[in-house]
Design a protein around this motif. Structure first.
Motif, PDB file in Angstrom:
ATOM      1  N   ALA A  19      -8.036 -19.458-132.878  1.00  0.00           N
ATOM      2  CA  ALA A  19      -6.923 -19.991-132.094  1.00  0.00           C
ATOM      3  C   ALA A  19      -5.815 -20.495-133.014  1.00  0.00           C
ATOM      4  CB  ALA A  19      -7.412 -21.118-131.188  1.00  0.00           C
ATOM      5  N   LYS A  20      -6.219 -21.116-134.127  1.00  0.00           N
ATOM      6  CA  LYS A  20      -5.253 -21.745-135.031  1.00  0.00           C
ATOM      7  C   LYS A  20      -4.516 -20.703-135.882  1.00  0.00           C
ATOM      8  CE  LYS A  20      -5.440 -25.430-138.532  1.00  0.00           C
ATOM      9  NZ  LYS A  20      -6.443 -26.244-139.260  1.00  0.00           N
ATOM     10  N   ARG A  21      -5.248 -19.743-136.393  1.00  0.00           N
ATOM     11  CA  ARG A  21      -4.646 -18.823-137.374  1.00  0.00           C
ATOM     12  C   ARG A  21      -4.345 -17.435-136.813  1.00  0.00           C
ATOM     13  NH1 ARG A  21      -4.974 -22.289-141.068  1.00  0.00           N
ATOM     14  NH2 ARG A  21      -6.897 -23.246-141.851  1.00  0.00           N
ATOM     15  N   GLY A  22      -4.903 -17.083-135.677  1.00  0.00           N
ATOM     16  CA  GLY A  22      -4.771 -15.710-135.180  1.00  0.00           C
ATOM     17  C   GLY A  22      -5.853 -14.848-135.791  1.00  0.00           C
ATOM     18  N   TYR A  23      -6.101 -13.706-135.182  1.00  0.00           N
ATOM     19  CA  TYR A  23      -7.219 -12.861-135.617  1.00  0.00           C
ATOM     20  C   TYR A  23      -7.071 -12.398-137.064  1.00  0.00           C
ATOM     21  CZ  TYR A  23     -10.604  -9.063-135.764  1.00  0.00           C
ATOM     22  OH  TYR A  23     -11.652  -8.247-136.113  1.00  0.00           O
TER      23      TYR A  23
END
Lengths: 206, 206
Positions: A19-23
């Motif tokens: 959620a924080k960094r993206g996939y």
């Protein structure tokens, strides 16, 4: 520690990091470190970064659908009260589990075929729950001859799309409680639905 | 051939390829070849693959908003007729320009900061148009004291989210015309809105 418990711990951490960094920017190293487990162990349990992401998607989708179902089932017999309870539970869930929502909603269905399929499946599960409640409403209104399954599906798509979009709206209005948002949505949609079920029709001629 | 014309030709091709293959799998080589232009020329005009995608996003967003605006403006004075005309134009646009919709809606806002910002901007533009029509409806209903800009914004988010979701629904119901979908959505939402504007309130107590 049993494997099941370990897996859940890894998924807990992974949901936050995705959620924080993206996939793409998320790193399995960081997830392993924060979960207090070795990286080879993460791969042994969840197979790959994609496998880990799919496990996150599936678990969070199950939790969201379960929250909706349980609230709806506990709300008595009237379809509109069940819908209200289900929608309240939805907005309460996405408010309390911001990271789950980001993983479910914001991540690209373009990432891979498997991820696109998992996202579509999660959406179908939510849609089926909502459509079921609408169908009950149509049946109980006695309008079953005029309105059918396709109508229920149409309304479910509109409602779920509205709820998705309002979750973004809530992010910019943190003072609004999940209950207040649900009540406004019910007022906007249910009052109209009820009139339509009662046979009223809007036509562009006015 | 003037640069402007060339650029539009490249964008025409690129929208189709990005929609078909997704951002990552799309190749600038293929786009250049199909546009009948050299790859260095594509980079000279649009800077990079990301620049090309941003140009696609911005152009298709402008077209979609323009279609909505023009239809709404041409539909007379009554806010509900303007909303109906705008929504009809929206559904007609996404039906006729499937590729534009895929580029605008399905592509990951995770791709890059610049792309996420462009997607957010496109959504804001659509939202502002819809919220404006709702605000007019509130003002003309004489309920301006009780309902305000925040209410208009809430309804706009719900409506735009519903329209997004119904575009997916239409994909699985190709027999449904844009007009029929708009009419159903208006019946579902506007009838309720009108009653709410008239002071009716739904409460979970029934």
């Amino acid at each position: 520690m049993p494997r099941k418990v370990r897996e859940q711990q890894i998924i807990d951490v992974a949901v936050g990091i995705f959620a924080k960094r993206g996939y793409h920017a998320a790193s399995v190293d960081e997830i392993a470190e924060l979960a207090g487990i070795s990286k080879p162990m993460v791969y042994l349990y969840l197979d790959s970064k994609e496998g880990l992401f799919l496990a996150c998607l599936r678990r969070e989708a199950e939790r969201l659908v379960a929250a909706f179902q349980e609230a709806a089932r506990g709300a008595g017999a009237a379809p509109e009260l069940r819908l209200y309870a289900g929608l309240s539970a939805f907005f309460a869930f996405v408010t309390a589990h911001r990271d789950s929502w980001v993983v479910l909603h914001r991540q690209a269905s373009e990432l891979s075929e498997a991820i696109a399929a998992a996202v579509a499946e999660a959406r179908r599960a939510v849609m089926a729950e909502v459509a079921g409640l609408i169908r009950d409403g149509i049946t109980e209104s006695g309008r079953g001859a005029r309105l059918g399954g396709q109508d229920a599906d149409f309304v479910a798509h509109a409602l779920v799309g509205a709820a998705d979009s309002l979750t973004d709206w809530m992010e910019h209005h943190p003072g609004q409680s999940p209950e207040a948002v649900t009540l406004r949505l019910m007022n906007m949609v249910w009052v109209g639905m009820r009139d339509v079920l009662d046979g009223e029709a809007w036509l562009p001629e006015g």
